[in-house]
Design a protein around this motif. Structure first.
Motif, PDB file in Angstrom:
ATOM      1  N   HIS A 120       0.834  -1.203   0.000  1.00  0.00           N
ATOM      2  CA  HIS A 120       0.000   0.000   0.000  1.00  0.00           C
ATOM      3  C   HIS A 120       0.875   1.262   0.000  1.00  0.00           C
ATOM      4  CE1 HIS A 120       0.901  -0.251   4.315  1.00  0.00           C
ATOM      5  NE2 HIS A 120       0.537   1.030   4.406  1.00  0.00           N
ATOM      6  N   GLU A 121       2.058   1.176   0.605  1.00  0.00           N
ATOM      7  CA  GLU A 121       2.982   2.315   0.570  1.00  0.00           C
ATOM      8  C   GLU A 121       3.543   2.510  -0.828  1.00  0.00           C
ATOM      9  OE1 GLU A 121       4.678   2.141   5.154  1.00  0.00           O
ATOM     10  OE2 GLU A 121       5.693   0.995   3.575  1.00  0.00           O
ATOM     11  N   ILE A 122       3.821   1.401  -1.511  1.00  0.00           N
ATOM     12  CA  ILE A 122       4.314   1.485  -2.885  1.00  0.00           C
ATOM     13  C   ILE A 122       3.279   2.150  -3.778  1.00  0.00           C
ATOM     14  CG2 ILE A 122       4.953   0.127  -4.919  1.00  0.00           C
ATOM     15  CD1 ILE A 122       6.212  -1.909  -3.046  1.00  0.00           C
ATOM     16  N   ARG A 123       2.022   1.741  -3.646  1.00  0.00           N
ATOM     17  CA  ARG A 123       0.960   2.340  -4.461  1.00  0.00           C
ATOM     18  C   ARG A 123       0.806   3.828  -4.163  1.00  0.00           C
ATOM     19  NH1 ARG A 123      -1.584  -2.581  -3.019  1.00  0.00           N
ATOM     20  NH2 ARG A 123      -2.692  -1.508  -1.344  1.00  0.00           N
ATOM     21  N   ALA A 124       0.884   4.182  -2.879  1.00  0.00           N
ATOM     22  CA  ALA A 124       0.691   5.578  -2.486  1.00  0.00           C
ATOM     23  C   ALA A 124       1.786   6.483  -3.051  1.00  0.00           C
ATOM     24  CB  ALA A 124       0.647   5.686  -0.965  1.00  0.00           C
ATOM     25  N   LYS A 139       4.091   5.720  -5.527  1.00  0.00           N
ATOM     26  CA  LYS A 139       4.207   5.622  -6.981  1.00  0.00           C
ATOM     27  C   LYS A 139       3.156   6.471  -7.690  1.00  0.00           C
ATOM     28  CE  LYS A 139       4.541   2.135 -10.640  1.00  0.00           C
ATOM     29  NZ  LYS A 139       4.464   0.671 -10.932  1.00  0.00           N
ATOM     30  N   LYS A 140       2.007   6.603  -7.080  1.00  0.00           N
ATOM     31  CA  LYS A 140       0.905   7.363  -7.666  1.00  0.00           C
ATOM     32  C   LYS A 140       1.245   8.826  -7.865  1.00  0.00           C
ATOM     33  CE  LYS A 140      -4.009   8.281  -6.753  1.00  0.00           C
ATOM     34  NZ  LYS A 140      -5.126   8.012  -5.804  1.00  0.00           N
ATOM     35  N   TYR A 141       2.150   9.355  -7.008  1.00  0.00           N
ATOM     36  CA  TYR A 141       2.411  10.794  -7.039  1.00  0.00           C
ATOM     37  C   TYR A 141       3.839  11.161  -7.460  1.00  0.00           C
ATOM     38  CZ  TYR A 141      -1.988  11.003  -4.501  1.00  0.00           C
ATOM     39  OH  TYR A 141      -3.308  10.873  -4.142  1.00  0.00           O
ATOM     40  N   LEU A 142       4.644  10.179  -7.838  1.00  0.00           N
ATOM     41  CA  LEU A 142       6.021  10.478  -8.227  1.00  0.00           C
ATOM     42  C   LEU A 142       6.082  11.443  -9.411  1.00  0.00           C
ATOM     43  CD1 LEU A 142       8.004   7.109  -7.893  1.00  0.00           C
ATOM     44  CD2 LEU A 142       8.247   9.191  -6.544  1.00  0.00           C
ATOM     45  N   ILE A 143       5.299  11.168 -10.438  1.00  0.00           N
ATOM     46  CA  ILE A 143       5.333  12.005 -11.632  1.00  0.00           C
ATOM     47  C   ILE A 143       4.857  13.411 -11.326  1.00  0.00           C
ATOM     48  CG2 ILE A 143       3.042  11.214 -12.349  1.00  0.00           C
ATOM     49  CD1 ILE A 143       5.984  12.238 -14.630  1.00  0.00           C
ATOM     50  N   TYR A 144       3.865  13.517 -10.435  1.00  0.00           N
ATOM     51  CA  TYR A 144       3.369  14.847 -10.062  1.00  0.00           C
ATOM     52  C   TYR A 144       4.422  15.622  -9.271  1.00  0.00           C
ATOM     53  CZ  TYR A 144      -1.159  12.930 -11.412  1.00  0.00           C
ATOM     54  OH  TYR A 144      -2.188  12.349 -12.112  1.00  0.00           O
TER      55      TYR A 144
END
Length: 280
Positions: A127-131, A133-138
């Motif tokens: 769940h930490e990976i998803r959290a 990874k979701k905002y890295l590009i932003y």
């Protein structure tokens, strides 16, 4: 934890050293590319070589771009003429290197983020990976946006103000050290990029259910006061112009992050305790 086999501390340090070495190699390559001469020198290779190694008649393409699109427009916006001087003996050379280092940082940020992410990812829960990874590009995009804001708005009007105020004072001629100008602009741009990361930090912490947006909002006056102090410390501006120009988008982005956070935390187990009575 990750399903990968557990590594010893020494193995972790070796992996970190390997990744940092890759970043260093890429940085050196990009840095050397930023030292490329301006195209007008290519027509005479002999003059190019003698200019770099003998006469010093050499200008990098990165500095030409920096001067043409950032420094020069700021100077032309002022109501009076300004003179840029070399200052100390090494100042012009240092200005060239500083601009090249700045463009190098901008170029390697995505790769640096990738290497950091690849290193810490095995230690994170799914769940930490998803959290994250979701905002890295932003996060990367906001860093670039903050730099553009610092270069195109804060630095431009900040320099214009300093030039005009110098011309108003009796007996004062606006003469600026080019090294000081370059250093000030780059510092403002980089710190603007850092403060633009506020909504990403808030969003990631909210995804991990580690942040209560309503509790954070209740400390808004303290957060803004501390932010102003931090910006004032790291922004090279005694007039406070760049401080407030940096603070305004930070405050807006923080409010956007808080508004988005209130939606994110609805999935958190403690949402009922986070949300104040009567609030949605």
């Amino acid at each position: 934890m990750s399903a990968d086999k557990e590594m010893s501390i020494w193995e972790h340090l070796m992996e970190l050293a390997t990744r940092l070495r890759r970043v260093l190699v890429v940085s050196v390559i990009v840095f050397l590319l930023t030292l490329m001469p301006t195209p007008r020198h290519f027509s005479d290779p002999i003059q190019l070589l003698t200019g770099f190694f003998v006469t010093g008649n050499f200008t990098t393409l990165s500095y030409d771009i920096f001067y043409r699109y950032i420094i020069e427009p700021s100077i032309h916006m002022a109501y009076t003429n300004v003179v840029l001087i070399s200052g100390d003996v090494f100042t012009p050379f240092n200005a060239l290197l500083y601009v090249s280092l700045y463009f190098t940082v901008l170029a390697i940020v995505p790769y640096l983020v990738y290497e950091i992410w690849a290193y810490v990812r095995p230690a994170l829960y799914p769940h930490e990976i998803r959290a994250v990874k979701k905002y890295l590009i932003y996060g990367v995009l906001l860093f670039y946006l903050g730099n553009l804001y610092g270069l195109g708005l804060i630095s431009r009007y900040f320099l214009r103000f300093l030039i005009d105020i110098s011309s108003v004072l009796p007996g004062v001629t606006p003469i600026f050290n080019i090294g000081s100008v370059v250093d000030t602009i780059i510092q403002i741009a980089l710190w603007s990029g850092v403060f633009f990361e506020a909504p990403v930090v808030v969003a990631i912490l909210s995804e991990l259910c580690m942040l209560n947006p309503w509790a954070l909002a209740s400390y808004r006056p303290v957060i803004y006061a501390v932010s102003l102090i931090i910006i004032a410390i790291f922004t090279p501006d005694a007039t406070l112009i760049s401080v407030f120009l940096t603070f305004l988008p930070f405050a807006v982005l923080l409010e956007v992050g808080l508004a988005y956070s209130r939606k994110i935390v609805k999935k958190c187990p403690d949402y009922a305790y986070m949300r104040p009575a009567g609030r949605k």
